[in-house]
Design a protein around this motif. Structure first.
Motif, PDB file in Angstrom:
ATOM      1  N   TRP A  14       0.730  -1.167  -0.050  1.00  0.00           N
ATOM      2  CA  TRP A  14      -0.035  -0.107  -0.065  1.00  0.00           C
ATOM      3  C   TRP A  14       0.877   1.358   0.140  1.00  0.00           C
ATOM      4  O   TRP A  14       0.430   2.228  -0.602  1.00  0.00           O
ATOM      5  CB  TRP A  14      -1.090  -0.177   1.250  1.00  0.00           C
ATOM      6  CG  TRP A  14      -1.859  -1.074   1.020  1.00  0.00           C
ATOM      7  CD1 TRP A  14      -1.551  -2.403   1.818  1.00  0.00           C
ATOM      8  CD2 TRP A  14      -2.832  -1.438   0.306  1.00  0.00           C
ATOM      9  NE1 TRP A  14      -2.625  -3.255   1.363  1.00  0.00           N
ATOM     10  CE2 TRP A  14      -3.298  -2.580   0.475  1.00  0.00           C
ATOM     11  CE3 TRP A  14      -3.688  -0.600  -0.613  1.00  0.00           C
ATOM     12  CZ2 TRP A  14      -4.430  -3.321  -0.082  1.00  0.00           C
ATOM     13  CZ3 TRP A  14      -4.750  -1.003  -1.538  1.00  0.00           C
ATOM     14  CH2 TRP A  14      -5.030  -2.537  -1.188  1.00  0.00           C
ATOM     15  N   ARG A  18       4.019   1.190  -3.811  1.00  0.00           N
ATOM     16  CA  ARG A  18       3.553   2.437  -4.758  1.00  0.00           C
ATOM     17  C   ARG A  18       4.391   3.590  -4.701  1.00  0.00           C
ATOM     18  O   ARG A  18       4.484   4.328  -5.734  1.00  0.00           O
ATOM     19  CB  ARG A  18       2.077   2.838  -4.216  1.00  0.00           C
ATOM     20  CG  ARG A  18       1.083   1.774  -4.414  1.00  0.00           C
ATOM     21  CD  ARG A  18      -0.262   2.097  -3.557  1.00  0.00           C
ATOM     22  NE  ARG A  18      -0.864   0.732  -3.678  1.00  0.00           N
ATOM     23  CZ  ARG A  18      -1.956   0.230  -4.207  1.00  0.00           C
ATOM     24  NH1 ARG A  18      -2.624   1.254  -4.943  1.00  0.00           N
ATOM     25  NH2 ARG A  18      -2.461  -0.764  -4.046  1.00  0.00           N
ATOM     26  N   HIS A  72      -1.766   0.452   6.283  1.00  0.00           N
ATOM     27  CA  HIS A  72      -3.296   0.446   5.736  1.00  0.00           C
ATOM     28  C   HIS A  72      -3.949  -0.635   6.615  1.00  0.00           C
ATOM     29  O   HIS A  72      -5.052  -0.840   6.706  1.00  0.00           O
ATOM     30  CB  HIS A  72      -2.963  -0.343   4.259  1.00  0.00           C
ATOM     31  CG  HIS A  72      -4.228  -0.399   3.542  1.00  0.00           C
ATOM     32  ND1 HIS A  72      -4.863   0.547   2.816  1.00  0.00           N
ATOM     33  CD2 HIS A  72      -4.793  -1.592   3.176  1.00  0.00           C
ATOM     34  CE1 HIS A  72      -5.969   0.143   2.155  1.00  0.00           C
ATOM     35  NE2 HIS A  72      -5.868  -1.215   2.612  1.00  0.00           N
ATOM     36  N   ALA A 108       3.277   6.172  -0.136  1.00  0.00           N
ATOM     37  CA  ALA A 108       3.168   5.980  -1.683  1.00  0.00           C
ATOM     38  C   ALA A 108       3.346   7.134  -2.453  1.00  0.00           C
ATOM     39  O   ALA A 108       3.367   7.402  -3.572  1.00  0.00           O
ATOM     40  CB  ALA A 108       1.573   5.929  -1.866  1.00  0.00           C
TER      41      ALA A 108
ATOM     42  N   ILE B  75       0.068  -2.903  -9.933  1.00  0.00           N
ATOM     43  CA  ILE B  75      -1.222  -2.196  -9.602  1.00  0.00           C
ATOM     44  C   ILE B  75      -1.840  -1.641 -10.711  1.00  0.00           C
ATOM     45  O   ILE B  75      -2.998  -1.296 -11.006  1.00  0.00           O
ATOM     46  CB  ILE B  75      -0.295  -1.037  -8.681  1.00  0.00           C
ATOM     47  CG1 ILE B  75       0.694  -1.373  -7.900  1.00  0.00           C
ATOM     48  CG2 ILE B  75      -1.706   0.095  -8.410  1.00  0.00           C
ATOM     49  CD1 ILE B  75       0.077  -1.719  -6.468  1.00  0.00           C
ATOM     50  N   SER B 516      -4.678   7.432   2.362  1.00  0.00           N
ATOM     51  CA  SER B 516      -3.535   8.089   2.437  1.00  0.00           C
ATOM     52  C   SER B 516      -3.431   9.273   1.915  1.00  0.00           C
ATOM     53  O   SER B 516      -4.606   9.929   1.414  1.00  0.00           O
ATOM     54  CB  SER B 516      -2.501   7.149   1.429  1.00  0.00           C
ATOM     55  OG  SER B 516      -2.359   5.732   1.435  1.00  0.00           O
ATOM     56  N   LYS B 526      -6.246   7.222  -6.143  1.00  0.00           N
ATOM     57  CA  LYS B 526      -5.858   5.847  -6.262  1.00  0.00           C
ATOM     58  C   LYS B 526      -4.824   5.870  -7.475  1.00  0.00           C
ATOM     59  O   LYS B 526      -3.738   5.361  -7.514  1.00  0.00           O
ATOM     60  CB  LYS B 526      -6.856   4.930  -6.528  1.00  0.00           C
ATOM     61  CG  LYS B 526      -6.667   3.584  -6.589  1.00  0.00           C
ATOM     62  CD  LYS B 526      -7.821   2.373  -6.733  1.00  0.00           C
ATOM     63  CE  LYS B 526      -7.289   1.054  -6.377  1.00  0.00           C
ATOM     64  NZ  LYS B 526      -8.474   0.198  -6.616  1.00  0.00           N
ATOM     65  N   HIS B 527      -5.218   6.448  -8.437  1.00  0.00           N
ATOM     66  CA  HIS B 527      -4.244   7.006  -9.538  1.00  0.00           C
ATOM     67  C   HIS B 527      -4.454   8.442 -10.020  1.00  0.00           C
ATOM     68  O   HIS B 527      -5.501   8.791 -10.259  1.00  0.00           O
ATOM     69  CB  HIS B 527      -4.504   5.958 -10.730  1.00  0.00           C
ATOM     70  CG  HIS B 527      -3.456   6.000 -11.779  1.00  0.00           C
ATOM     71  ND1 HIS B 527      -3.241   6.994 -12.883  1.00  0.00           N
ATOM     72  CD2 HIS B 527      -2.478   5.215 -12.062  1.00  0.00           C
ATOM     73  CE1 HIS B 527      -2.467   6.752 -13.574  1.00  0.00           C
ATOM     74  NE2 HIS B 527      -1.860   5.763 -13.074  1.00  0.00           N
ATOM     75  N   THR B 535      -9.903   5.643  -3.875  1.00  0.00           N
ATOM     76  CA  THR B 535      -8.664   5.465  -2.771  1.00  0.00           C
ATOM     77  C   THR B 535      -8.270   4.268  -2.726  1.00  0.00           C
ATOM     78  O   THR B 535      -8.693   3.527  -3.248  1.00  0.00           O
ATOM     79  CB  THR B 535      -9.016   6.242  -1.387  1.00  0.00           C
ATOM     80  OG1 THR B 535      -9.783   5.396  -1.082  1.00  0.00           O
ATOM     81  CG2 THR B 535      -9.637   7.674  -1.503  1.00  0.00           C
ATOM     82  N   THR B 536      -7.046   3.905  -1.979  1.00  0.00           N
ATOM     83  CA  THR B 536      -6.676   2.841  -1.822  1.00  0.00           C
ATOM     84  C   THR B 536      -7.384   1.758  -0.996  1.00  0.00           C
ATOM     85  O   THR B 536      -7.435   0.634  -1.072  1.00  0.00           O
ATOM     86  CB  THR B 536      -5.160   2.623  -1.350  1.00  0.00           C
ATOM     87  OG1 THR B 536      -5.103   3.441  -0.172  1.00  0.00           O
ATOM     88  CG2 THR B 536      -4.279   3.264  -2.335  1.00  0.00           C
ATOM     89  N   THR B 537      -8.446   2.528  -0.254  1.00  0.00           N
ATOM     90  CA  THR B 537      -9.518   1.601   0.429  1.00  0.00           C
ATOM     91  C   THR B 537     -10.632   1.505  -0.422  1.00  0.00           C
ATOM     92  O   THR B 537     -11.501   2.601  -0.638  1.00  0.00           O
ATOM     93  CB  THR B 537      -9.619   2.466   1.617  1.00  0.00           C
ATOM     94  OG1 THR B 537      -8.549   2.183   2.712  1.00  0.00           O
ATOM     95  CG2 THR B 537     -10.988   1.462   2.556  1.00  0.00           C
TER      96      THR B 537
END
Lengths: 137, 654
Positions: A14, A18, A72, A108, B75, B516, B526-527, B535-537
């Motif tokens: 996470w 990244r 995370h 990240a 990813i 994050s 996320k990107h 998001t990453t969640t």
């Protein structure tokens, strides 16, 4: 021939993985001697995995996780920190410099920090020289 | 059994992204020699249709049962290639990605070294993939209700988009009213629409929408659960006014004897201790500010209670915790305005008539403390105004980033000043950034309106006169970099265009929702290009300035995008959840319960009858910390088993 170290880096999925991806996207160059292995969380890294890497010929092992408080999975990075502290003591008993195993936090968004940590580690292992695990036994 | 392993390795050139920095032909040739590899191929774009077809064909014709794709980051394309191998009939988890782009070709200077590293990464992947096991993903139903946090324009837009489709939204707003920053603004650039005029209809809609439950003066206290099924505790702060009884007549506010600076007016005007932040507040129920209310401070007064015709004042009200269940969450928690006091050379807080942009918004607003008259502290109208760009933005000492909206609102101020007064206006800029639709045209218009543009960062604002004409004025000292000379311009008013910065509670919010933040402190998407609202969640989306500074059109677009993502999830009805969970081998488990104490999700329970631990698949998120700690090696992490990781290490150091 100059010594080219072999270093294994465990990267959490996470943050650090990244961060490493971002270093790539931003084309920030770093030492090719550091080779990554992805784990979901730095808390997944078992001390035996670190030993396995050293045994298989690595001269150093880097474990990268999320910054404290940003894991995370809430607290996996704290667990790996404790495990690696204990492992450090054991490494000394085995005659392995504990500087060969290093834990760092890379988020990240820290592509440049990833490259910096990797380069520092490569330099440090270069200074320490090859791990003479087989020779000393 | 191991003899039956047939691995296909697919090395992607990624145009020249990979092939330009390492020898992909040599890498492919090397892969062919690895144990268990049936076929190794090299192709220009593995992710393209022909590239994918190459893999599917080989699986069908050569009977491959494991696939390694050496390409970009997992990813990026792990999901793509899992689908590809799945389409050809093998389990999607029998795939491994070797990241030879982000982690190799793009970061390695020397071609020989890059080639060697790529070989090692592929050897590791090949060594690992032979230990991969087929896994089944599970599906869980998505709760169709949504939580939106933040009641500014982003939250309002997202909430309305979702609610208009007939799905329930809980909108949580920290302050007594929705409206956010936008409701504080006077006009909006470049069209000069009145901000309140275009926002209040949407606010009213939110307030009366049958599918929106507005939880104002509330904060999220706790989030648990998982994608599709979050459980959220919301703390509704005590207003000390019964919303059921209050009809918003305003008598309490009129009679309240206590005055304190109004947050809504950016401190430029007063409010009472019992107040609604502004006239069009939604909801229109006042709150009592206990830090200033005489009754709460000294135990007497209760004037509001005496005058309220509906007995709505409720001094005994307490904070309430409401538990809600939602499937998705949109965070639209906005931004904070930079406080320029630390930049002492600009004199904010020390010199009269040096004001911030937000203060000017209130000053120029016809509903503001001066009724829209641009006045100096002494009540007179300024004859000249300097507008200083980039205060706290594009500044190594404060925020490196550009706040994106300041150039445009600075132009808007120049226009409003020119419209209301005959004053001279000086714009001090570093670069003019007029990037949006109609923005450059607006800049041109302002140049024609007679505004003076000075290219240079202001060094100092001072009241120390060096000539008679500077006497009693604020002197703006700056280098005009276009003529290469220092300039001193005496003016009556200085407006500091202050940066947009992350909310002070952004860190806490990020942790609460497990997302994050980027280096600048805003929420991390996320990107950055292709997934700017996720998001990453999974199930947590972001919109508006919480993600980074942006103007109103971009905020509205992003909020609508977040809403669209949520609606897509709702209409799908179910989500696939991670198959990579932990599982206990009951034969090996000694029942020590070390694992249960470590699990951050309380996913491990103890079966007292059998004397072993069990992992609840729905709660487990697959971090693997229990696996690392199990003293008997009884727990394994699916897709990250010891066997797989050890094999990867062996391959990497081969």
């Amino acid at each position: 021939m100059s010594f080219e170290p072999r270093i294994v880096a465990f990267l959490c999925n996470w943050c650090s993985y990244r961060g490493a991806d971002l270093a790539g996207t931003s084309r920030i160059k770093s030492a090719a001697s550091v080779k990554p292995i992805r784990v979901m969380c730095s808390g997944r890294v078992e001390p035996t995995m670190v030993l396995k890497a050293l045994q298989e010929g690595a001269d150093g092992v880097l474990v990268l996780g999320c910054h404290p408080g940003d894991c995370h999975y809430h607290s996996g990075n704290y667990k790996t920190r404790r495990r690696l502290l204990m492992l450090g003591n054991m490494l000394e008993q085995l005659g392995i410099e504990k500087e060969r195993v290093r834990l760092e936090w890379v988020s990240a968004s820290e592509g440049s920090r990833f490259a910096q940590v990797v380069n520092e580690m490569a330099e440090q292992i270069k200074e320490l020289g090859p791990l003479a695990l087989n020779a000393s036994s | 059994m191991k003899n039956d392993i047939k691995i296909g390795v697919y090395v992607c050139n990624c145009g020249s992204n990979i092939a330009g920095s390492l020898d992909t032909a040599a890498v492919t040739e090397y892969a062919q020699t690895l144990d268990g590899v049936t076929i190794a191929r090299n192709y220009v774009f593995m992710c393209s249709d022909p590239g994918q077809e190459l893999i599917r064909n080989d699986i069908r014709e050569l009977g491959l049962n494991r696939v390694v794709v050496a390409a970009c980051s997992p990813i990026m394309h792990e999901a793509t290639f899992r689908r590809v191998v799945g389409e050809a009939g093998i389990n999607p988890y029998l795939l491994e990605i070797a990241n030879i782009r982000e982690h190799c070709s793009w970061i390695t200077e020397d071609k020989g070294e890059a080639t060697a590293k790529a070989k090692a990464l592929i050897a590791a992947a090949v060594s690992r993939v032979r230990h991969h096991q087929p896994l089944e993903t599970r599906k869980v139903a998505i709760n169709p209700k949504t939580l939106v946090v933040g009641g500014g324009i982003a939250g309002i837009q997202a909430a309305l988009e979702i609610a208009d489709s007939g799905h329930r939204v809980y909108l949580v707003e920290k302050t007594p009213s929705i409206g956010g920053r936008m409701i504080q603004l006077d006009k909006t650039f470049p069209t000069l629409d009145c901000s309140a005029c275009i926002l209040t209809p949407k606010m009213t809609q939110v307030g009366s929408h049958p599918f929106i439950e507005l939880l104002s003066y509330s904060e999220v206290a706790e989030v648990s659960g998982y994608f599709g099924n979050f459980k959220v505790k919301v703390r509704q702060k005590a207003r000390y006014v019964d919303a059921e009884k209050c009809n918003g007549c305003g008598l309490c506010q009129e009679k309240c004897p206590i005055k304190t600076p109004s947050e809504f007016e950016a401190g430029m005007g007063p409010r009472k201790a019992i107040y609604t932040p502004f006239a069009q507040a939604v909801p229109n129920t006042p709150v009592i500010d206990t830090e200033h209310c005489t009754y709460f401070l000294k135990g007497k007064c209760r004037l509001c209670e005496q005058v309220c015709p509906r007995q709505a004042i409720a001094f005994d009200q307490e904070d309430e915790i409401t538990e809600i269940e939602v499937g998705s969450i949109i965070l639209a928690t906005g931004y904070e305005v930079f406080d320029p006091s630390p930049i002492s050379l600009y004199g904010y807080g020390q010199l009269d008539n040096v004001i911030t942009s937000l203060e000017f918004e209130r000053l120029v607003n016809s509903a503001g403390p001066t009724g829209g008259e641009i006045k100096l502290k002494d009540g007179s109208a300024p004859q000249s105004v300097a507008i200083v760009h980039c205060v706290g933005s594009r500044d190594q000492n404060y925020h490196e980033y550009c706040s994106r909206v300041c150039c445009m609102y600075a132009l808007k101020y120049a226009h409003l000043i020119k419209e209301k007064l005959s004053a001279d206006v000086y714009e001090y800029y570093i670069d003019m950034r007029c990037f949006g639709k109609g923005y450059e045209e607006f800049y041109k218009r302002l140049s024609d309106e007679g505004v003076s543009f000075i290219r240079g960062k202001v060094g100092r604002v001072t009241d120390e006169a060096e000539s008679p004409e500077e006497k009693g004025k604020l002197v703006v000292v700056a280098e005009d970099t276009l003529i290469g000379a220092m300039t001193r311009v005496p003016v009556d008013m200085v407006i500091l265009c202050t940066a947009l910065e992350p909310s002070p509670d952004a860190e806490e919010t990020a942790r609460r929702f497990n997302i994050s933040r980027s280096a600048d402190g805003f929420f991390l998407e996320k990107h950055p290009k292709l997934d700017p609202v996720a998001t990453t969640t999974d199930g947590v989306f972001i919109a508006g300035c919480a993600q980074g500074p942006k103007d109103i059109p971009d905020t509205v677009a992003q909020a609508s995008a977040a809403a669209a993502r949520v609606l897509a999830l709702i209409s799908r009805g179910e989500v696939e959840v991670e198959a990579m969970t932990a599982c206990v081998n009951e034969d090996l488990c000694c029942g020590c319960r070390t694992c249960a104490a470590l699990c951050p999700y309380s996913a491990i329970t103890f079966d007292a009858e059998k004397g072993v631990s069990n992992v609840n698949d729905v709660l487990c998120k697959g971090c693997g910390t229990c696996v690392a700690a199990c003293p008997s090696g009884a727990i394994s992490a699916r897709h990250f088993t010891n066997e797989q990781i050890m094999a990867e290490i062996e391959g990497l150091l081969r």
